[in-house]
Design an enzyme around this catalytic site. Sequence first.
Site: not given
Lengths: 367, 367
Positions: A46, A165, A167, A193, A291
Amino acid sequence: MRHALALARTVIHTTAPNPRVGCVIVRDGRVIGEGATQPPGGPHAEVCALRDAARRGESTAGATFYVTLEPCSHYGRTPPCADAVVAAAPARVVVAMGDPNPLVGGAGLARLREAGIAVTAGVCQEEALALNAGFAARMSRGTPWTWLKLAASLDGRSALHNGMSQWITGAEARADGHVWRARADVVLTGMGTVLKDDPQLTVRAIDLPRQPRKAVVDSQLRLPETARLLDGSEVWVFTVSDDQDKAERLARRNARVIRLPAAAGRVDLAAMMRWMAGQQVNEVHVEAGAGLSGALLAADCVDEVLAYIAPMLLGDAAGMVGLPVLENLKEARRFEFIDVARLGGDVRLHGRYVERWQQLMTAAAAF
Amino acid sequence: MRHALALARTVIHTTAPNPRVGCVIVRDGRVIGEGATQPPGGPHAEVCALRDAARRGESTAGATFYVTLEPCSHYGRTPPCADAVVAAAPARVVVAMGDPNPLVGGAGLARLREAGIAVTAGVCQEEALALNAGFAARMSRGTPWTWLKLAASLDGRSALHNGMSQWITGAEARADGHVWRARADVVLTGMGTVLKDDPQLTVRAIDLPRQPRKAVVDSQLRLPETARLLDGSEVWVFTVSDDQDKAERLARRNARVIRLPAAAGRVDLAAMMRWMAGQQVNEVHVEAGAGLSGALLAADCVDEVLAYIAPMLLGDAAGMVGLPVLENLKEARRFEFIDVARLGGDVRLHGRYVERWQQLMTAAAAF
């Protein structure tokens, strides 16, 4: 209001822990001032818009203000915006969402009304809330707004049995994942991970004034001091371990070890979320394995799901989320798909848990 | 051509085993005749459109024909349409796709050109082929066009561990599944599904001139004579068993037991597809469990995937497809998402194996 929302989006990476707010001042059908909230300590939207109007030599008397969030009514690092708006003597103020802080919500609008200004509230409330769901969640329920980023094949497999994994999804989906990382205050992952992929967890290919903070759930404090995510920035490591030696070794790598209550021998994830809110974290981006992803879901710590689906079927391979076995489909908590997008060859399905969103909408209602 | 395609769509349930074809005749910017292929034995689209023009008292001399498939050039149950078109003396014929039969493809257009008619081919070829992929597959490669209908949670789970699967997806998704069943010549399932769900496999809530034929892969001939799918219509049962007694008992329920070559003790699925093409089956809708779905994928018998995804995560539960374990993501055959649609609270992801489609496009090229 759409213009004000667009202004708010331009400061998506810079206002935290404050909300992203835009303001447009209109008189006689002309924009005479506009602005968006500046980094913490700087002026709110504002005031920016008022200064813009002054710079243009425009008078705001009798004008209409469009603000994406109810003007604040209390002294923080800056004086209350509601007072500044009142001093500008507009005829009307249009507001998208109310202040989600239950202690102050409504006071800003009340201040305007007391000054004889017409107030219209709730215009584009959903869009405004989507920009500041994290701020609203922290203010109203004391935990950040949390989304779970998942990437999988059409049959929900996120990795082969041998762990491969990279890609599954394509470059466009991965780039979009970085857009979501970039807006979050914290990027959270799990030890599985870290040990498997050793991710950096940084935002790449987007020009950012700051990187989101990195955090790891590491109940047993197994984080290797050589992990790539320990890049010198302060990294939060949530644990239930009291291994002081390890904590000190990690501290030398600028990892801050936070010991939290245990739930079944592991970090109490709800307590972790409350702790982060205490550190003024609004938004958490989770990018983890089955997990931690499943544990967060089971602990009711997930508000949205961002799933990137690749056009392949993998059959018997690793699942997306580990969850307790259900005996009845009625037990499955359903979310709602709020957006479906194609990204290169992949599809992004964006889901939101309805009741959690409704709570925020209620908290951000403007009267 | 779009109008001709729309006409072809109106006969999607009635032309089998012939292709669905529409024809529009235009002169001076006005439609002077239109038609779509009638049920087998009846006139083809071009003849219907010519009769329509005659009924309207319009002359077709110098007109333009838009036909979704190259006019036939041989005597079948009806005389060649190419001759009828030539007799109508149009100035120009526009064709979407060529005749996919490698023995006759191009002959229809050659006949028109010999008669001095200008021919434009390949307009809206993809749309025309999508309507007649089954006919094109049967003609060009000797097997039906086959799609796999799947329904699962976002994490690819199609049933709970206790077998509960009704209903993961909502009413709109299930109704859409019936639309796809309805257009197929055969609805195929496996014995696992029959024993678990005892499905009827009929199309409900769509007014059809005929139900698609039901078929079951039943390698060991375990089909109960009381199965609900045995409703009096002829049901095909594919087996490698030589149990004559069981076959005779099933025959009394109008089940036709077809003994096929074995592949690793089970029905050779590629042989089954060839057998169905020999019965003039163009399109096969597969609605089966993870076993048969995965076996069809592994045997390269699937052309499209139609996956209905519900907004929930189920975690450790039954997968969508059973496939051999992969060691490398490069081994995963990728398809292409050709359409993404929201159906009620669910999402439909429609995928197609690119190389199989390209083969059809080549077969249906019009010159």
